[in-house]
Scaffold this active site. Structure first.
Site, PDB file in Angstrom:
ATOM      1  N   GLY A   1      21.930  17.764   5.683  1.00 43.81           N
ATOM      2  CA  GLY A   1      22.238  18.248   7.094  1.00 43.81           C
ATOM      3  C   GLY A   1      20.494  18.616   7.500  1.00 43.81           C
ATOM      4  O   GLY A   1      19.830  19.245   6.687  1.00 43.81           O
TER       5      GLY A   1
ATOM      6  N   GLY B   1      32.101  21.779   5.030  1.00 41.68           N
ATOM      7  CA  GLY B   1      33.533  21.104   5.176  1.00 41.68           C
ATOM      8  C   GLY B   1      33.952  21.237   6.748  1.00 41.68           C
ATOM      9  O   GLY B   1      33.155  21.331   7.635  1.00 41.68           O
TER      10      GLY B   1
ATOM     11  N   TYR C   1      28.021   7.312  -0.465  1.00 43.35           N
ATOM     12  CA  TYR C   1      26.855   7.481   0.580  1.00 43.35           C
ATOM     13  C   TYR C   1      26.211   8.644   0.322  1.00 43.35           C
ATOM     14  O   TYR C   1      24.975   8.853   0.552  1.00 43.35           O
ATOM     15  CB  TYR C   1      27.108   7.161   1.998  1.00 43.35           C
ATOM     16  CG  TYR C   1      26.113   7.612   2.821  1.00 43.35           C
ATOM     17  CD1 TYR C   1      24.859   6.869   3.042  1.00 43.35           C
ATOM     18  CD2 TYR C   1      26.390   8.589   3.728  1.00 43.35           C
ATOM     19  CE1 TYR C   1      23.935   7.115   4.086  1.00 43.35           C
ATOM     20  CE2 TYR C   1      25.178   9.126   4.590  1.00 43.35           C
ATOM     21  CZ  TYR C   1      24.230   8.205   4.752  1.00 43.35           C
ATOM     22  OH  TYR C   1      22.984   8.365   5.776  1.00 43.35           O
TER      23      TYR C   1
HETATM   24  P1  AMP Z   1      26.077   1.599  11.276  1.00 47.17           P
HETATM   25  O1  AMP Z   1      25.033   1.057  12.137  1.00 47.17           O
HETATM   26  O2  AMP Z   1      26.794   2.512  12.033  1.00 47.17           O
HETATM   27  O3  AMP Z   1      27.128   0.423  10.527  1.00 47.17           O
HETATM   28  O4  AMP Z   1      25.368   2.322  10.214  1.00 47.17           O
HETATM   29  C1  AMP Z   1      25.508   1.936   8.730  1.00 47.17           C
HETATM   30  C2  AMP Z   1      24.492   2.678   7.872  1.00 47.17           C
HETATM   31  O5  AMP Z   1      24.617   3.989   8.248  1.00 47.17           O
HETATM   32  C3  AMP Z   1      24.719   2.168   6.414  1.00 47.17           C
HETATM   33  O6  AMP Z   1      23.318   1.958   6.019  1.00 47.17           O
HETATM   34  C4  AMP Z   1      24.871   3.601   5.763  1.00 47.17           C
HETATM   35  O7  AMP Z   1      24.278   3.645   4.721  1.00 47.17           O
HETATM   36  C5  AMP Z   1      24.666   4.671   6.995  1.00 47.17           C
HETATM   37  N1  AMP Z   1      25.888   5.631   6.898  1.00 47.17           N
HETATM   38  C6  AMP Z   1      27.054   5.758   6.461  1.00 47.17           C
HETATM   39  N2  AMP Z   1      27.733   6.850   6.927  1.00 47.17           N
HETATM   40  C7  AMP Z   1      27.020   7.675   7.549  1.00 47.17           C
HETATM   41  C8  AMP Z   1      26.847   8.777   8.086  1.00 47.17           C
HETATM   42  N3  AMP Z   1      28.157   9.708   8.038  1.00 47.17           N
HETATM   43  N4  AMP Z   1      25.697   9.394   8.781  1.00 47.17           N
HETATM   44  C9  AMP Z   1      24.416   8.632   8.957  1.00 47.17           C
HETATM   45  N5  AMP Z   1      24.448   7.352   8.153  1.00 47.17           N
HETATM   46  C10 AMP Z   1      25.527   6.946   7.697  1.00 47.17           C
END
Ligand code: AMP
Length: 459
Positions: free
Chosen positions: A28, A103, A256
């Site tokens: 965060g 949470g 992740y």
């Molecule tokens: P996107 O362009 O939305 O498909 O972003 C995918 C990327 O965001 C991947 O490299 C993930 O590692 C990362 N990612 C996955 N979940 C999250 C999340 N909840 N918040 C920020 N980044 C994320």
């Protein structure tokens, strides 16, 4: 998406909490807060921004006391505004208490409406405040059939009663004048670990990497449904909602969210993430020249893939770590600026090569599309894009910040359509079974996979 940290019995409680929160900064980045008890009263400092930028030595020196809790916030419920920064400190007829929560409570709106109809006034839009109201309003109840230590007879029945009403994900730290209380919801969605240092101070943290920074030893995970009380009489555990056979630990923490140097859910994030990459290689062997991770999140699965397949790992994308929270508005002519600020291809590595590109997850698909365009422009011959988790099809309601269902590319497009959209030669997602197998060991049974399956264990 939040991080929590607590200390009991250390005169540097506020400074250690500051360090612990710094180690949890990835959970965060919006805001930070620390509450400290000097055994008479609880004092608190909160600010928006990163830990190191938002709290200075003077503020920490003013937070005197030997019990503390802290929180780093990323809003998943409630707006991002100063009122919603945690911990929340409340005063009621049985004293004061501060709460830090990781949470998401799924029935918060319902409970809130009921309480508001009864005249309750809420000061924040956070789901966590519901917990506080329920604690303050609860009648001292004895129907839990639990033999409570004398120190616990006043406050714990109120907490147990609140836990009975609340549904969803909560790892909580509660600071009272003379006690630190840690709680994990009966489903065990979010992690919470317990540690101790050589001087006998007790620590609680979302992840064990925060214990390392304060030189505390990891003792164990809190169990699903456990309420752990720490005070001058020692440590005591209660299970007010009974034992749950099957916990629903968030598998996305392994995919992740958690740091790879952490132990959570009784296992090393590092080895699980790497195993996901190995499994990917077993499921989808590809004839290629190099394995390239999307840094940082794809690093370990790429390493696993490389080891299993024998194809060399190369850093074909370099990450710039100095991206501020706010940067100049993207210039129209530079279409991929948002990704360029973060990643840049190494032409020498990618030019003329057949690349296996690996990331941990695909959410909206927008980042991947831009990365692929950059790699093509740098001369990549083939791009085989492998994801070390299954398609994200449903938003998380238990505390991970995911976009709405409509924004999740896999909720409306087939794998083939996504492949076309991103512009790759191959697109493959790790199977659900493969992901679970990689994350499972003898100790940590049971995961929540709702973001990949739409099966929500509690709503
Ligand atoms: P996107 O362009 O939305 O498909 O972003 C995918 C990327 O965001 C991947 O490299 C993930 O590692 C990362 N990612 C996955 N979940 C999250 C999340 N909840 N918040 C920020 N980044 C994320």
């Amino acid at each position: 998406m939040c991080g929590i940290f607590g200390v009991y019995n250390n005169n540097n409680a506020s400074k250690l909490t500051y360090l612990g929160l710094h180690a949890l900064q990835h959970r965060g980045q919006e805001a930070v807060g620390i509450a400290v008890s000097n055994r008479y009263e609880i004092n608190m400092k909160k600010a928006e921004g990163l830990v190191m930028q938002s709290l200075d030595e003077k503020s920490l020196n003013e937070l005197k006391g030997d019990i503390a809790i802290g929180h780093v916030r990323y809003s998943t419920s409630g707006k991002s505004n100063p009122q919603n920064v945690q911990p929340f400190l409340s005063h009621f007829y049985k004293g004061s208490f501060a709460v830090a929560h990781n949470g998401n409570i799924v029935n918060a709106d319902l409970i809130r409406e009921e309480l508001e109809k009864e005249g309750a006034i809420f000061y924040t839009t956070s789901d966590t405040e519901v917990f506080i109201h329920l604690i303050a309003k609860a009648k001292n109840t004895t129907d839990f059939g639990i033999n409570l230590h004398p120190n616990d007879r006043e406050f714990l029945p109120l907490l147990f009663s609140a836990m009975k009403k609340v549904k969803g994900a909560y790892s909580l730290l509660i600071l009272r004048e003379n006690q630190l209380i840690a709680v994990r919801d009966p489903f065990g969605f979010r992690p919470l670990v317990l540690g101790k240092n050589k001087q006998g101070s007790i620590f609680l943290a979302s992840e064990s990497c925060a214990l390392d920074i304060v030189e505390a030893e990891y003792l164990r995970d809190l169990k699903a449904g456990e309420v752990l009380v720490i005070d001058g009489d020692g440590l005591r555990s209660y299970y007010p909602l009974g034992f749950v056979d099957k916990a629903y630990k968030c598998i996305f923490e392994y995919v992740y969210f958690s740091r790879p140097d952490s132990i959570i859910f009784q296992d090393y994030v590092y080895s699980i993430r790497k195993e996901m990459g190995r499994q990917l290689a077993r499921e989808m062997p590809i004839d290629a020249d190099v394995v390239v991770p999307v840094l940082d999140s794809g690093m370990l699965s790429a390493k696993g893939y490389s080891e299993e397949s024998g194809i060399p790992l190369e850093i074909g994308l370099i990450r710039n770590h100095y991206i501020g929270r706010s940067f100049i508005q993207p210039i129209q002519e530079i279409r991929d600026l948002s990704v360029k600020l973060k990643l840049n291809p190494v032409r020498q590595v990618v030019e003329g090569k057949r690349i296996i590109l690996i990331d941990d997850s695909l959410v909206r698909g927008t980042t991947a599309k831009k990365i692929v365009r950059m790699l093509r422009r740098a001369g990549a011959k083939e791009i085989h894009f492998l994801i070390s988790s299954p398609p994200v099809v449903s938003p998380c309601v238990y505390g991970i910040d995911t976009p709405t269902k409509e924004e999740l590319i896999a909720s409306s497009k087939s794998v083939n359509e996504i492949k076309e959209y991103i512009g790759v030669d191959t697109l493959y997602y790790l199977s659900l079974e493969g992901m679970i197998k990689s994350a499972m060991n003898n100790k940590n049974k049971g995961f929540c996979t709702a973001c990949f399956t739409g099966d929500y264990p509690v709503l």
